[in-house]
Design a protein around this motif. Structure first.
Motif, PDB file in Angstrom:
ATOM      1  N   GLY A 124       0.997  -0.926  -0.220  1.00 38.87           N
ATOM      2  CA  GLY A 124      -0.080   0.118   0.498  1.00 38.87           C
ATOM      3  C   GLY A 124       0.903   0.860  -0.186  1.00 38.87           C
ATOM      4  O   GLY A 124       0.827   2.059   0.077  1.00 38.87           O
ATOM      5  N   ALA A 125       2.283   0.809  -0.262  1.00 39.66           N
ATOM      6  CA  ALA A 125       2.792   2.311  -0.854  1.00 39.66           C
ATOM      7  C   ALA A 125       3.278   2.923  -1.861  1.00 39.66           C
ATOM      8  O   ALA A 125       4.078   2.785  -2.469  1.00 39.66           O
ATOM      9  N   ARG A 126       2.133   3.579  -2.516  1.00 38.38           N
ATOM     10  CA  ARG A 126       2.321   3.893  -3.941  1.00 38.38           C
ATOM     11  C   ARG A 126       3.399   5.321  -4.204  1.00 38.38           C
ATOM     12  O   ARG A 126       3.008   6.182  -3.078  1.00 38.38           O
ATOM     13  N   LEU A 127       4.046   4.979  -4.423  1.00 34.58           N
ATOM     14  CA  LEU A 127       5.434   6.429  -4.820  1.00 34.58           C
ATOM     15  C   LEU A 127       4.787   7.567  -5.154  1.00 34.58           C
ATOM     16  O   LEU A 127       4.250   6.782  -6.974  1.00 34.58           O
ATOM     17  N   VAL A 128       4.932   9.065  -4.770  1.00 40.66           N
ATOM     18  CA  VAL A 128       4.661   9.975  -5.835  1.00 40.66           C
ATOM     19  C   VAL A 128       5.823  11.226  -6.385  1.00 40.66           C
ATOM     20  O   VAL A 128       5.812  11.455  -7.423  1.00 40.66           O
ATOM     21  N   SER A 129       6.878  10.687  -5.159  1.00 42.51           N
ATOM     22  CA  SER A 129       8.075  11.660  -5.970  1.00 42.51           C
ATOM     23  C   SER A 129       9.384  10.870  -5.315  1.00 42.51           C
ATOM     24  O   SER A 129       9.278  10.294  -4.509  1.00 42.51           O
ATOM     25  N   VAL A 130      10.428  11.374  -6.445  1.00 43.18           N
ATOM     26  CA  VAL A 130      11.430  11.553  -5.267  1.00 43.18           C
ATOM     27  C   VAL A 130      12.364  11.926  -5.912  1.00 43.18           C
ATOM     28  O   VAL A 130      12.418  13.341  -6.177  1.00 43.18           O
ATOM     29  N   ASP A 131      13.044  12.087  -4.514  1.00 40.94           N
ATOM     30  CA  ASP A 131      13.501  13.516  -4.444  1.00 40.94           C
ATOM     31  C   ASP A 131      15.246  13.329  -3.949  1.00 40.94           C
ATOM     32  O   ASP A 131      15.182  12.281  -2.907  1.00 40.94           O
ATOM     33  N   ALA A 139      12.357   8.682  -1.271  1.00 39.42           N
ATOM     34  CA  ALA A 139      10.882   8.182  -1.470  1.00 39.42           C
ATOM     35  C   ALA A 139       9.778   9.056  -0.859  1.00 39.42           C
ATOM     36  O   ALA A 139      10.001   9.159   0.207  1.00 39.42           O
ATOM     37  N   HIS A 140       8.958   9.775  -1.539  1.00 39.29           N
ATOM     38  CA  HIS A 140       8.003  10.326  -0.628  1.00 39.29           C
ATOM     39  C   HIS A 140       6.462   9.054  -1.588  1.00 39.29           C
ATOM     40  O   HIS A 140       6.180   9.134  -2.754  1.00 39.29           O
ATOM     41  N   PHE A 141       6.122   8.894  -0.552  1.00 41.77           N
ATOM     42  CA  PHE A 141       3.905   8.265  -0.665  1.00 41.77           C
ATOM     43  C   PHE A 141       2.959   9.255  -0.812  1.00 41.77           C
ATOM     44  O   PHE A 141       3.241  10.014  -0.354  1.00 41.77           O
ATOM     45  N   ALA A 142       2.265   7.883  -1.408  1.00 43.73           N
ATOM     46  CA  ALA A 142       1.005   8.451  -1.422  1.00 43.73           C
ATOM     47  C   ALA A 142       0.019   8.873  -0.200  1.00 43.73           C
ATOM     48  O   ALA A 142      -0.661  10.581   0.281  1.00 43.73           O
ATOM     49  N   ASP A 143       0.596   8.016   0.958  1.00 41.42           N
ATOM     50  CA  ASP A 143       0.167   8.478   2.514  1.00 41.42           C
ATOM     51  C   ASP A 143       0.712   9.246   3.171  1.00 41.42           C
ATOM     52  O   ASP A 143       0.539   9.780   4.302  1.00 41.42           O
ATOM     53  N   GLY A 144       1.523  10.000   3.034  1.00 37.05           N
ATOM     54  CA  GLY A 144       2.851  10.968   3.872  1.00 37.05           C
ATOM     55  C   GLY A 144       3.519  10.492   4.094  1.00 37.05           C
ATOM     56  O   GLY A 144       4.686  11.884   4.778  1.00 37.05           O
ATOM     57  N   ALA A 145       3.645   9.300   3.529  1.00 41.65           N
ATOM     58  CA  ALA A 145       5.515   8.761   4.615  1.00 41.65           C
ATOM     59  C   ALA A 145       6.436   9.569   3.743  1.00 41.65           C
ATOM     60  O   ALA A 145       5.894   8.936   2.390  1.00 41.65           O
ATOM     61  N   THR A 146       7.686   8.615   4.365  1.00 43.87           N
ATOM     62  CA  THR A 146       8.952   9.127   3.137  1.00 43.87           C
ATOM     63  C   THR A 146       9.808   7.463   3.442  1.00 43.87           C
ATOM     64  O   THR A 146       9.905   7.353   4.590  1.00 43.87           O
ATOM     65  N   ALA A 147      11.070   7.678   2.771  1.00 38.56           N
ATOM     66  CA  ALA A 147      11.934   6.649   3.010  1.00 38.56           C
ATOM     67  C   ALA A 147      13.218   7.062   2.382  1.00 38.56           C
ATOM     68  O   ALA A 147      13.214   7.461   1.220  1.00 38.56           O
ATOM     69  N   HIS A 159       4.453   1.205 -16.023  1.00 44.12           N
ATOM     70  CA  HIS A 159       4.302   2.588 -16.182  1.00 44.12           C
ATOM     71  C   HIS A 159       5.522   3.302 -14.132  1.00 44.12           C
ATOM     72  O   HIS A 159       4.692   4.201 -13.794  1.00 44.12           O
ATOM     73  N   SER A 160       6.695   3.166 -14.777  1.00 41.67           N
ATOM     74  CA  SER A 160       7.012   3.218 -13.627  1.00 41.67           C
ATOM     75  C   SER A 160       6.973   4.745 -13.354  1.00 41.67           C
ATOM     76  O   SER A 160       7.488   5.573 -14.072  1.00 41.67           O
ATOM     77  N   THR A 161       7.290   4.883 -11.754  1.00 38.57           N
ATOM     78  CA  THR A 161       7.109   6.324 -11.084  1.00 38.57           C
ATOM     79  C   THR A 161       8.832   6.672 -10.992  1.00 38.57           C
ATOM     80  O   THR A 161       8.822   8.492 -11.372  1.00 38.57           O
TER      81      THR A 161
END
Length: 377
Positions: A124-131, A139-147, A159-161
């Motif tokens: 359930g960790a959908r990536l939205v952007s990479v910094d 990695a920034h995920f749709a639920d606001g989490a980061t790693a 369809h890689s983000t």
């Protein structure tokens, strides 16, 4: 090197995590799907090269518990006449035999093996952007989490983000065919277990094989305009049967009867590929598997090539003195082989190449065993 992130929990990503853990790295997997069984209805075939890669990361038992082996192939023409027959892959070695299995089952098994080895797999960790920064990647995920990690591996598919941050202009393109997949326990002529039959029909390229339990798995490749996402989403099994039936009845083969006997388990997709020569990496991100080199399914090598990626990446990072040297070595080893597969598979789908009765050599075939061998360079 410190922590590694893998984005995507399919075969490429989870196998990469297993290989990286074996190489001694701290690695975690982030998967957008809420559970392990994405695409559970579709099936795939792992070739001997893919099975060899799995053996190097000690995952043979986890995968051979699934599906069934394929030890031979037949090729028929549209009249039903056999034109070729031969053993398939390295059939003499049970660990390296081709294997037919459901894609979702493969994902589930590899993720379970990762969890058994202590590798975190977050669903359930959908990536939205990479910094990317000079000293890390986040990695920034749709639920606001980061790693945050030292290296991020994009194994997030066609369809890689992650690819958008590395090669923003690279887009999947249509490879000339619609591809149907199905399975049925009611095929009128199920055929021998352990043999896959390819049929070169007048309008359809068809393949089928039968499990020990009597289920027939089949695919059909049909040239034509691409389907829209809406057409794929709205398509029903009855619609797909109605489309394929008249085309398959042009030939005197079992294909039409197999499809007619298939009730609900039919999926369709467009054959797609990525452009050759596109960038695969930045300073702290790397694409592998379909995110880097998706090909038409005509050669049946997509999953096996992704498993090769996983092992060779882990070995490159293990053996090189620094990250850039490792990623350069990895790309030099992998690009000729996988881009050749894009070319050949796309040519088969577009009708500019025919499927050979015997496997044609690929770049790297002679060196592959050594490249995959865990103790070797």
């Amino acid at each position: 090197m410190g922590r590694l992130l893998v984005i995507g929990g399919g075969a490429a990503g989870t196998a990469a995590a297993l290989a990286l853990r074996k190489a001694g790295f701290d690695v975690a997997v982030y998967e957008a799907h809420p559970d392990a069984a994405e695409d559970i209805g579709a099936f795939l075939t792992l070739a001997s090269n893919g099975m060899r890669a799995l053996a190097q990361i000690d995952a043979t038992a986890a995968v051979t518990a699934l599906g069934f082996p394929l030890t031979g192939m037949r090729m028929l023409d549209g009249s039903g006449t056999e034109r070729a027959a031969r053993p398939l892959g390295e059939a003499e070695d049970p660990a390296l035999r081709y294997r037919c299995l459901r894609r979702g089952d493969l994902n589930t098994a590899l993720q379970a093996e990762a969890a058994r080895r202590g590798i975190p797999v977050r669903h359930g960790a959908r990536l939205v952007s990479v910094d990317e920064r000079p000293d890390s990647v986040t990695a920034h995920f749709a639920d606001g989490a980061t790693a945050t990690a030292d290296l991020l591996i994009g194994a997030d598919g066609l369809h890689s983000t992650v690819r958008r941050s590395i090669a923003p202009t690279a887009r999947p393109r249509y490879a000339g065919e619609r591809v149907f997949y199905g399975r049925t326990a009611d095929a009128p002529c199920p055929g021998a277990t352990g043999v896959i039959t390819f049929i070169r029909g007048a309008s359809v390229a068809f393949g089928h094989t039968t499990s020990p339990e009597g289920e027939t798995y089949w695919f059909a490749r049909v040239a034509g305009d691409p389907l829209t996402p809406e057409e794929i989403a709205r398509g029903t099994a009855a619609h797909h049967r109605d489309l394929l039936g008249p085309l398959l009845r042009e030939d005197a083969t079992p294909a039409a009867g197999i499809v007619a006997a298939t009730a609900d388990d039919i999926l369709v997709t467009d054959a797609t590929e990525l452009p050759r020569g596109m960038p695969w990496r930045s300073a702290r991100c790397l694409l592998i598997g379909d995110a880097a080199h998706a090909a038409s399914p005509a050669t049946g090598q997509g999953a096996s090539m992704a498993l090769e990626d996983a092992v060779i990446l882990a070995k490159s990072l293990r053996d090189a003195p620094d990250r850039d040297t490792a990623l350069t070595a990895y790309e030099n080893l992998r690009r000729p082989r996988v881009e050749h597969n894009i070319t050949v598979s796309g040519g088969i789908s577009r009708g500019t190449h025919s499927r050979p009765a015997a496997p044609a050599p690929r770049p790297g075939d002679g060196e592959l065993t050594e490249q995959l061998e865990w103790g070797g360079r």
